[in-house]
Design a protein around this motif. Structure first.
Motif, PDB file in Angstrom:
ATOM      1  N   HIS A 229      -6.645   2.497   3.967  1.00  0.00           N
ATOM      2  CA  HIS A 229      -6.499   3.649   3.069  1.00  0.00           C
ATOM      3  C   HIS A 229      -7.338   3.591   1.799  1.00  0.00           C
ATOM      4  CE1 HIS A 229      -2.796   3.585   5.552  1.00  0.00           C
ATOM      5  NE2 HIS A 229      -3.161   4.840   5.705  1.00  0.00           N
TER       6      HIS A 229
ATOM      7  N   ALA B  67       0.438   4.057   1.088  1.00  0.00           N
ATOM      8  CA  ALA B  67       0.305   4.891   2.289  1.00  0.00           C
ATOM      9  C   ALA B  67       0.937   4.245   3.513  1.00  0.00           C
ATOM     10  CB  ALA B  67      -1.168   5.209   2.545  1.00  0.00           C
ATOM     11  N   CYS B  68       0.730   2.933   3.699  1.00  0.00           N
ATOM     12  CA  CYS B  68       1.218   2.313   4.938  1.00  0.00           C
ATOM     13  C   CYS B  68       2.215   1.188   4.703  1.00  0.00           C
ATOM     14  CB  CYS B  68       0.053   1.818   5.781  1.00  0.00           C
ATOM     15  SG  CYS B  68      -0.861   0.471   5.005  1.00  0.00           S
TER      16      CYS B  68
ATOM     17  N   CYS C  46       0.871  -1.181   0.000  1.00  0.00           N
ATOM     18  CA  CYS C  46       0.000   0.000   0.000  1.00  0.00           C
ATOM     19  C   CYS C  46       0.907   1.229   0.000  1.00  0.00           C
ATOM     20  CB  CYS C  46      -0.900  -0.003   1.243  1.00  0.00           C
ATOM     21  SG  CYS C  46      -1.629   1.626   1.597  1.00  0.00           S
TER      22      CYS C  46
ATOM     23  N   CYS D 291      -6.577  -1.129   0.360  1.00  0.00           N
ATOM     24  CA  CYS D 291      -6.077  -1.237   1.725  1.00  0.00           C
ATOM     25  C   CYS D 291      -7.249  -1.073   2.688  1.00  0.00           C
ATOM     26  CB  CYS D 291      -5.030  -0.146   1.973  1.00  0.00           C
ATOM     27  SG  CYS D 291      -4.469  -0.050   3.680  1.00  0.00           S
TER      28      CYS D 291
HETATM   29 ZN   LIG Z   1      -2.606   1.351   3.648  1.00  0.00          ZN
END
Ligand SMILES: [Zn+2]
Length: 414
Positions: free
Chosen positions: A87, A47-48, A45, A84
C-alpha cells in the motif's frame, strides 16, 4: 503525579504513546499537550494491518481536545508513517482521532451531543468553535452516519417536499414511516430528485417497498412508477394532502362569497377564514357559537365546508367497498354543488382515485413525515439562516436521519 502522567490518563493514551510535554498558558487560557511514542515499535498498516517498522513522521499536527476545566486543550503529535510493500507510504491510525480530523474523537463526540441539543450559533459559543467548524463537525458526523448505514429494506415510505428557503427552493424528503426518520434528502422536487433515491437502492430494496405515501405530484408519481415494481398499487395519495386541496377549495368559495356579500355591504364572513378550515372536532370552543350561527345561514361557504367534512369521513371506513360507496355519493354531491372550486377538487381526486383507495390496502399516511416536517421547521429556525441548501440538508440528516453520528472512541475513557 506529574502533569505529563496526568494528561496521559486524561487523554487515555496507552503504550506506545505517552505525553512528552504539557504547557499551560494561563493568559491565553489554553493547555498544549505533546504526545510521543516509544522507539522501535512496529505499526500496523492502516490498509491491511500487517506490522511494519516506522518509516518516518508526518509534520506535527494539532487536534483540539476537550477542555481541561476552562482551558482550551490542544494535542500535538507527529503521526508516524509506515511503508507497506503493497500500500505504499501511509500514516498509521492514531488512537485519539479519525484520519484527517482536526478534533480528537472525544471532542467530536461531545460536540455532536451539544449540536444535538442546541442551535449552531449556541453550539459555537459553548464549544468555542467557529461557525465553519461547527458545520465541519456536523458534515463529518453525517458522512460517518451515512457511510455506516446498512442497506435495509424500508417497507413504508413517505415522500414529501420541503421549501428550503425563500424563492421556492425545495428539498425532497424520503421518510421511513416505520422508523420515523428521514431516509434521504434530495435537492428540488423534480422527478430526478426522487430518481436519485431509488437509483441508490438495490433490487431487493426496491422490491421490498410495500407502500409509498405522497402528494398527487406528477414528477414523484412518475419516478415511483419507473423504479418501484408494482408502484401502481403501492402509491397512496396522502389523505392530509387531499384534505389540503379540499381546504383550499373551501377557502376559495369563501373568498368569492365574501367579496360578493361585501359588495352588498354584508360583512357576515369577515374574519371567518380559519373557522372553515378547522376540522369540525378541532374547532376551538370560543369560536363554536359564532360558527354554529354562520352554518345556519345557508351560505355557499357552509355547503362547501360540509362537503369537506364529509370527504374526511372517507378514510374512516374499514373496508374499501364501503369507502367506495361513500365516495360515489360524495362525488355526486360535490359535482352537483354548483361551487366550481369544489367541483374542481372533486375531479382532481377522481382522476387519482385508484391511488386514493390504495389507502385501504396499506393504511399509511404522511402524518409521520409531517411530524418530521415540523421538526425540520424548527431546525430551520434554529440554524438562524442556512447559507446554502447543503447546510440545510446536513442539518436534516443530523437531527432526523436516525444515524449513528459519533466517531468510535475505543480505548479512550468517556
Ligand atoms: Zn498494507
Amino acid at each position: 503525579m506529574r502533569d505529563t502522567e496526568l494528561y496521559r490518563h486524561l487523554l487515555g493514551l496507552e503504550a506506545p504513546w505517552f505525553v512528552r510535554d504539557v504547557e499551560l498558558d494561563v493568559k491565553g487560557q489554553r493547555v498544549d499537550v505533546w504526545a510521543s511514542h516509544d522507539e522501535g515499535v512496529r505499526w500496523p498498516c492502516p490498509a491491511c494491518g500487517i506490522d511494519l517498522a516506522l518509516y518516518d513522521h508526518s509534520e506535527e499536527r494539532v487536534w483540539r481536545h476537550l477542555d481541561s476545566c476552562q482551558f482550551m486543550t490542544y494535542l500535538h503529535a507527529r503521526p508516524p508513517r509506515v511503508k507497506c510493500p503493497e500500500h505504499g507510504v501511509l500514516q498509521v491510525q492514531l488512537p485519539w482521532a479519525e484520519p484527517r480530523a482536526r478534533f480528537t474523537a472525544l471532542f467530536e463526540r461531545f460536540a455532536i451531543d451539544v449540536l444535538k441539543e442546541t442551535d449552531v450559533l449556541g453550539a459555537t459559543r459553548i464549544l468555542r468553535i467557529s461557525w465553519d467548524e461547527a458545520w465541519y463537525l456536523m458534515e463529518r458526523a453525517v458522512r460517518r452516519g451515512l457511510a455506516r448505514k446498512e442497506k435495509r429494506v424500508v417497507p413504508s415510505l413517505g415522500v414529501d417536499e420541503k421549501a428550503s428557503a425563500k424563492g421556492h427552493k425545495y428539498l425532497t424528503l424520503v421518510c421511513d414511516l416505520q422508523r420515523a426518520c428521514v431516509d434521504y434528502v434530495g435537492f428540488d422536487r423534480k422527478k430526478d430528485s426522487l430518481d436519485q433515491y431509488f437509483q441508490g437502492l438495490s433490487a431487493a430494496q426496491l422490491e421490498g417497498i410495500e407502500a409509498i405515501a405522497m402528494d398527487m405530484w406528477e414528477p414523484y408519481i412518475q419516478s415511483a412508477r419507473e423504479h418501484v415494481p408494482g408502484a401502481e398499487d403501492k402509491i397512496v395519495f396522502d389523505r392530509y394532502h387531499i384534505m389540503g386541496y379540499m381546504g383550499k377549495a373551501v377557502d376559495t368559495v369563501r373568498k368569492r362569497e365574501h367579496r360578493a356579500l361585501q359588495a352588498a355591504g354584508d360583512e357576515t364572513l369577515t374574519g371567518s377564514k380559519y373557522l372553515w378550515l378547522y376540522s369540525e372536532e378541532n374547532l376551538p370552543e370560543i369560536h363554536q357559537d359564532r360558527f354554529a350561527e354562520l352554518r345556519g345561514l345557508h351560505l355557499k361557504t357552509a355547503r362547501a365546508w360540509a362537503m369537506k367534512e364529509s370527504l374526511r369521513d372517507l378514510w374512516g371506513y374499514r373496508r374499501r367497498g364501503w369507502a367506495m360507496r361513500h365516495w360515489k355519493r360524495w362525488y355526486f354531491w360535490a359535482t352537483h354543488s354548483r361551487l366550481q372550486p369544489v367541483i374542481d377538487a372533486a375531479n382532481t381526486i377522481k382522476r387519482h382515485l385508484h391511488n386514493v383507495m390504495t389507502y385501504f390496502a396499506h393504511r399509511i399516511t404522511n402524518a409521520v413525515s409531517e411530524g418530521l416536517n415540523s421538526k425540520i421547521q424548527t431546525i430551520k429556525k434554529m440554524a438562524c439562516g442556512f447559507r446554502n441548501r447543503e447546510h440545510f440538508r446536513t442539518a436534516i440528516y443530523f437531527h432526523c436521519g436516525g444515524l449513528e453520528l459519533c466517531p468510535a472512541t475505543h480505548g479512550v475513557p468517556g
